[in-house]
Design an enzyme around this catalytic site. Structure first.
Site, PDB file in Angstrom:
ATOM      1  N   PRO A 105      -6.923  -2.170  -0.296  1.00 29.17           N
ATOM      2  CG  PRO A 105      -9.135  -1.648   0.782  1.00 29.17           C
ATOM      3  CD  PRO A 105      -7.437  -2.344   0.831  1.00 29.17           C
ATOM      4  CG  MET A 106      -4.459   1.364  -2.616  1.00 27.56           C
ATOM      5  SD  MET A 106      -2.831   1.579  -2.999  1.00 27.56           S
ATOM      6  CE  MET A 106      -2.554  -0.187  -3.435  1.00 27.56           C
TER       7      MET A 106
ATOM      8  CE  LYS B 129      -7.338  -0.290   4.606  1.00 28.24           C
ATOM      9  NZ  LYS B 129      -7.475   1.175   4.951  1.00 28.24           N
TER      10      LYS B 129
ATOM     11  CD  GLN C  88     -12.277  -1.641   1.455  1.00 26.21           C
ATOM     12  OE1 GLN C  88     -12.239  -0.679   0.427  1.00 26.21           O
ATOM     13  NE2 GLN C  88     -11.651  -1.506   2.450  1.00 26.21           N
TER      14      GLN C  88
ATOM     15  N   GLY D 144       0.004  -0.209   1.158  1.00 24.40           N
ATOM     16  CA  GLY D 144      -0.729   0.077   0.019  1.00 24.40           C
ATOM     17  C   GLY D 144       0.022   0.972  -1.021  1.00 24.40           C
TER      18      GLY D 144
ATOM     19  CG  HIS E  99      -5.065   4.536   7.493  1.00 24.27           C
ATOM     20  ND1 HIS E  99      -5.215   4.743   6.026  1.00 24.27           N
ATOM     21  CD2 HIS E  99      -4.145   5.041   7.840  1.00 24.27           C
ATOM     22  CE1 HIS E  99      -4.311   5.626   5.838  1.00 24.27           C
ATOM     23  NE2 HIS E  99      -3.395   5.849   6.687  1.00 24.27           N
TER      24      HIS E  99
ATOM     25  CG  ASN F 160      -3.126   0.813   5.814  1.00 25.35           C
ATOM     26  OD1 ASN F 160      -4.284   1.320   5.464  1.00 25.35           O
ATOM     27  ND2 ASN F 160      -2.283   0.595   4.849  1.00 25.35           N
ATOM     28  N   GLY F 161      -1.075   2.070   7.203  1.00 20.32           N
ATOM     29  CA  GLY F 161      -0.739   3.452   7.153  1.00 20.32           C
ATOM     30  C   GLY F 161       0.781   3.805   7.294  1.00 20.32           C
TER      31      GLY F 161
ATOM     32  CB  CYS G 234     -12.864   5.345   1.516  1.00 20.75           C
ATOM     33  SG  CYS G 234     -12.410   6.324   0.218  1.00 20.75           S
TER      34      CYS G 234
END
Length: 329
Positions: A17-18, A139, A70, A233, A171, A211-212, A100
């Site tokens: 998700p971005m 997340k 999300q 991402g 992440h 993730n990351g 986030c």
């Protein structure tokens, strides 16, 4: 109450998700390239949904799924109400954002700040599970500010595990809530993949999506030797064509890997429908401007598209003209 969230085959590869990136338009383009990847919405504030902004989660499930909604929030009741509203849109799963680090989510006391109160993560998840008929996941990151040792990572993950959830997206960096911008938080805190891998020793039946900093399909395949899922991402934003090989190389479905040119033909065809419905070409163009990154003439493609996709009445012919400019190089 939904069955406790478990890892599904679709979760093997997902697009992160971005904000301002994984819009409905981006998700439609992504689905043209990969039929199997798990897509995610942008983070949507639960409070906005319960106060009448259902249009934010409007969703063509038949075309886009598998896709995860999300949500951002820290009030269990509000999150539960948002899950109930979301049920009519038929998402594949719902995810709680607990990672986030932007100022906006901090001011709303959700996102990465939730890592400072793991019990709140537990309460939110339980409420969401009770209100949802699809899997509910989280997340998050491996730490926040000075709360960044392995013991604290265990505490965060345990807050998810104790709800019965058996799938978490991690992440592999911590978040700094003060002093770093969201962009800097994606690059400056060091990656610690080994910490994520080590969690399997403590939670052997917990499926982990990592993730990351992962940029290529080859890197994804290496990660999948150690964890169940991988999430990309910025790599998908910087070169959406990366998605074209996901079904074949990650899901091993035997499908043909389309060339960039073949994928572009699909985009042009979709653009015809998109513009005919009264939507603006530049909303689509913004997501494919990097589609030929690394190819000869890619700069010509980007320059022509960026100069002409905002023009009044711009349609799919602008995409074709940009493509032709590239091929002239």
């Amino acid at each position: 109450m939904t069955e406790f969230a478990k890892f599904t085959p679709a979760d093997r590869f997902s697009v992160a998700p971005m904000i301002d990136v994984t819009t409905p338009t981006f998700r439609a383009i992504a689905r043209l390239f990969s039929k199997k990847a798990m897509l995610y919405t942008e983070m949507i504030a639960a409070n906005a949904i319960v106060h009448g902004k259902e249009y934010l989660i409007d969703h063509d499930a038949d075309f886009i799924n598998p896709c995860t909604l999300q949500l951002g929030g820290s009030d269990p009741k509000v999150l539960a109400d948002a899950c109930r509203i979301a049920s009519k849109f038929n998402y594949s799963a719902i995810n709680l954002n607990a990672g986030c680090p932007s100022d906006k989510v901090q001011s709303g006391s959700f996102g990465a700040i939730l890592m400072k109160t793991p019990d709140v993560i537990t309460d939110c998840l339980k409420a969401m599970q009770d209100a949802s008929d699809v899997p509910v996941t989280v997340k998050t990151r491996i730490g926040v500010d000075e709360l960044d040792d392995f013991a604290y990572t265990l505490k965060i993950v345990d807050s998810v595990y104790k709800t019965g959830c058996r799938h978490i997206i991690l992440h592999a960096r911590k978040a700094w809530l003060n002093g770093l911008s969201p962009k800097e938080n994606r690059t400056i805190p060091p990656l610690d993949y080994e910490r994520v891998f080590s969690l399997k020793d403590y939670f052997p039946d917990l499926a982990i999506t990592i993730n990351g900093g992962i940029k290529t399909i080859d890197e994804c395949k290496e990660m999948l030797k150690k964890v169940e899922g991988v999430m990309l991402g910025r790599a998908c934003m910087d070169d959406p064509y990366i998605l074209a090989s996901v079904d074949n190389r990650i899901y091993s479905d035997g499908s043909k890997i389309l060339s960039r040119d073949e994928c572009f033909e699909k985009v042009v065809e979709y653009a015809e429908k998109y513009v005919s419905e009264g939507r603006k070409l530049h909303h689509l163009g913004n997501h494919i401007i990097n589609m030929f990154n690394g190819c000869k003439g890619a700069r010509r493609f980007r320059n022509y598209l960026s100069c002409h996709m905002h023009e009044l009445g711009a349609g799919p012919e602008v995409l074709v003209q940009a493509y032709n400019k590239m091929k002239e190089a």
